[in-house]
Design an enzyme around this catalytic site. Sequence first.
Site, PDB file in Angstrom:
ATOM      1  N   CYS A 382       0.835  -1.206   0.000  1.00 45.56           N
ATOM      2  CA  CYS A 382       0.000   0.000   0.000  1.00 45.56           C
ATOM      3  C   CYS A 382       0.871   1.259   0.000  1.00 45.56           C
ATOM      4  O   CYS A 382       1.492   1.557  -1.017  1.00 45.56           O
ATOM      5  CB  CYS A 382      -1.009  -0.055   1.142  1.00 45.56           C
ATOM      6  SG  CYS A 382      -2.493   0.863   0.734  1.00 45.56           S
ATOM      7  N   HIS A 508      -3.703  -5.107   0.337  1.00 50.44           N
ATOM      8  CA  HIS A 508      -3.128  -5.640   1.587  1.00 50.44           C
ATOM      9  C   HIS A 508      -3.137  -7.170   1.585  1.00 50.44           C
ATOM     10  O   HIS A 508      -4.076  -7.778   2.116  1.00 50.44           O
ATOM     11  CB  HIS A 508      -3.930  -5.124   2.787  1.00 50.44           C
ATOM     12  CG  HIS A 508      -3.735  -3.682   3.042  1.00 50.44           C
ATOM     13  ND1 HIS A 508      -2.781  -3.187   3.896  1.00 50.44           N
ATOM     14  CD2 HIS A 508      -4.348  -2.597   2.509  1.00 50.44           C
ATOM     15  CE1 HIS A 508      -2.825  -1.866   3.902  1.00 50.44           C
ATOM     16  NE2 HIS A 508      -3.770  -1.491   3.069  1.00 50.44           N
ATOM     17  N   GLU A 510      -1.460  -9.176   3.323  1.00 50.00           N
ATOM     18  CA  GLU A 510      -1.318  -9.746   4.669  1.00 50.00           C
ATOM     19  C   GLU A 510      -2.658 -10.137   5.274  1.00 50.00           C
ATOM     20  O   GLU A 510      -2.726 -11.020   6.125  1.00 50.00           O
ATOM     21  CB  GLU A 510      -0.571  -8.759   5.583  1.00 50.00           C
ATOM     22  CG  GLU A 510      -1.326  -7.504   6.029  1.00 50.00           C
ATOM     23  CD  GLU A 510      -1.307  -6.355   5.033  1.00 50.00           C
ATOM     24  OE1 GLU A 510      -1.018  -6.601   3.835  1.00 50.00           O
ATOM     25  OE2 GLU A 510      -1.607  -5.207   5.428  1.00 50.00           O
TER      26      GLU A 510
HETATM   27  N1  GLN Z   1      -2.185   6.625   2.710  1.00 48.84           N
HETATM   28  C1  GLN Z   1      -2.208   5.843   1.502  1.00 48.84           C
HETATM   29  C2  GLN Z   1      -3.549   5.945   0.798  1.00 48.84           C
HETATM   30  O1  GLN Z   1      -4.548   6.257   1.417  1.00 48.84           O
HETATM   31  C3  GLN Z   1      -1.850   4.394   1.787  1.00 48.84           C
HETATM   32  C4  GLN Z   1      -2.843   3.703   2.644  1.00 48.84           C
HETATM   33  C5  GLN Z   1      -2.330   2.403   3.239  1.00 48.84           C
HETATM   34  O2  GLN Z   1      -1.116   2.164   3.278  1.00 48.84           O
HETATM   35  N2  GLN Z   1      -3.221   1.589   3.707  1.00 48.84           N
HETATM   36  O3  GLN Z   1      -3.613   5.676  -0.369  1.00 48.84           O
END
Ligand code: GLN
Length: 549
Positions: A382, A508, A510
């Site tokens: 992310c 994500h 994970e």
């Molecule tokens: N802050 C970033 C976004 O909103 C990444 C979010 C995250 O790592 N879950 O795109």
Amino acid sequence: MAKYIFVTGGVTSSLGKGIIAASLAKLLQARGLRVTIQKFDPYINVDPGTLNPYEHGECYVTEDGAETDLDLGHYERFLNIFTTQANNVTTGRIYQTVINKEREGAFLGKTVQVIPHITDEIKRRMLLLGKNNEYDVIITELGGTVGDIESLPFIEALRQLQWELPEEDTVVVHLTLIPYLKAAKELKTKPTQHSVKMLSQEGVHPDIIVCRTERPLSPDLRRKIALFCNVKAEAVIEAADAPTIYEVPLAMMREKLDLICMKKLNLKLTNEPDLHRWKEFLDKLKYPKSQVTIGLIGKYIELQDAYKSILEAFVHAGAINESKVQVVNVHSEFITEDNVAEKLANLDGLLVAPGFGHRGVEGKIIAVKYARENNLPFFGICLGMQMSVIEFARDVLNLKKAHSTEMDLNTPDPVIDLMEEQKKITAKGGTMRLGSYTCQTLEGSLARRIYGKEMITERHRHRWEFNNQYLTRFEEAGMVASGKNPESGLVEIVELPTHPFFIGVQYHPELKSTVENPHPIFVHFIKAAKEYADQKNAVKNPLLQSEMI
Ligand code: GLN
């Protein structure tokens, strides 16, 4: 008819109610029962999505896009099932539903009160998952500690349910602490007696007491707890500290927690639980053949719970690789160009963690650059993926001021930009791109090799994304978009084909790693780290290398 097990907690928080609930669920599932778990949280937030990780640890996201308590992650990892929004209920959500109904005029002029309106809504939600004959057993973990003001309506709802449902349809398991006093060289039962007394005063009587303890409970002590807490001696369960959470189901099996529940619930006893895959995993976990060191670069590293699912995914991937994964936390705020080589020198792989806001991002970018230039296996999740894109833009595309508009609204090169549908959103709760989306992997790419298939689904939680206006320039310079959303064309995976292992994912992974299905990216990342470590050792020790040949 589904049966209901309730897990309450006494004396202190952080006793591991989630792990006990998940372990009991695992045992019942291994005996062939259809089981799910839900968590009721007493706080007033509608969900934990707006909570800072320092407050509440990681925010776990389900397939259907619910932002939930991290215990749901344990439930999924232990049971290998998907949970949903219905599996996590908060006081905020209960009140929101009741207040919305009141605004609709649904209460026909009545005064709306905690009893019966709030407790009715709690009871409705407690029974909800049992309605469609999907499950034989629903385990409900009640967050908080008995005696908290916030948990009172939940305990009251439980009291009412115990009366309303047939006796053999409910079990209450109370998890408590038996502290060891060093000076007296004794385990003490008084806090447990008090917490059971308090629960009884609120009208709920536990059937089983699970005792968290650093030392074994003697038969005398068990009898004492049984006597004072008014449960059968066999219903006093010892839950000693375990070397890993994955040992707990076996410990609970030895204590017969599942059998005692089944007896009370009048459930037919089947064969012994089938835990052979679980035990295979544990064996590999306990007796690794090698070790790798992975750097976790993040800004919430002081709090282990902030990256819970990532740490557990490493445990799963390590076991399958028969390698012990040692995770070294590196605070991104303190990485500079001058110290990066020294800070990352001992690593065999680098994971740049998810996150929000500008604090620590420059350190993350410096760490990515180090991994890219030194062939160190890299995995960005992310925000970590977004950092790898910014680093590539600055250093390879020579767009020196490239950034994400999350951190720099005025950047001339917004290589990471807000998604179109996000631009008009102002409210924070539940408004990110959330839940499961399909991604198409590129033939011949690392991503395709890792997943072994073209179409995958993964869970998201973010607002920003790769800015496709820059895609051609990235691809010409060697950073490939190897996974895209087939409908929107959003870039979900980037990689560097010239690097031994360099992958960044917008989602994500994970969140979907379980004991039985370790996530393939984590598995391949650890494999790459092992190869990197082997090469490093061979260079350090050429003699060993020639001996091996
Ligand atoms: N802050 C970033 C976004 O909103 C990444 C979010 C995250 O790592 N879950 O795109």
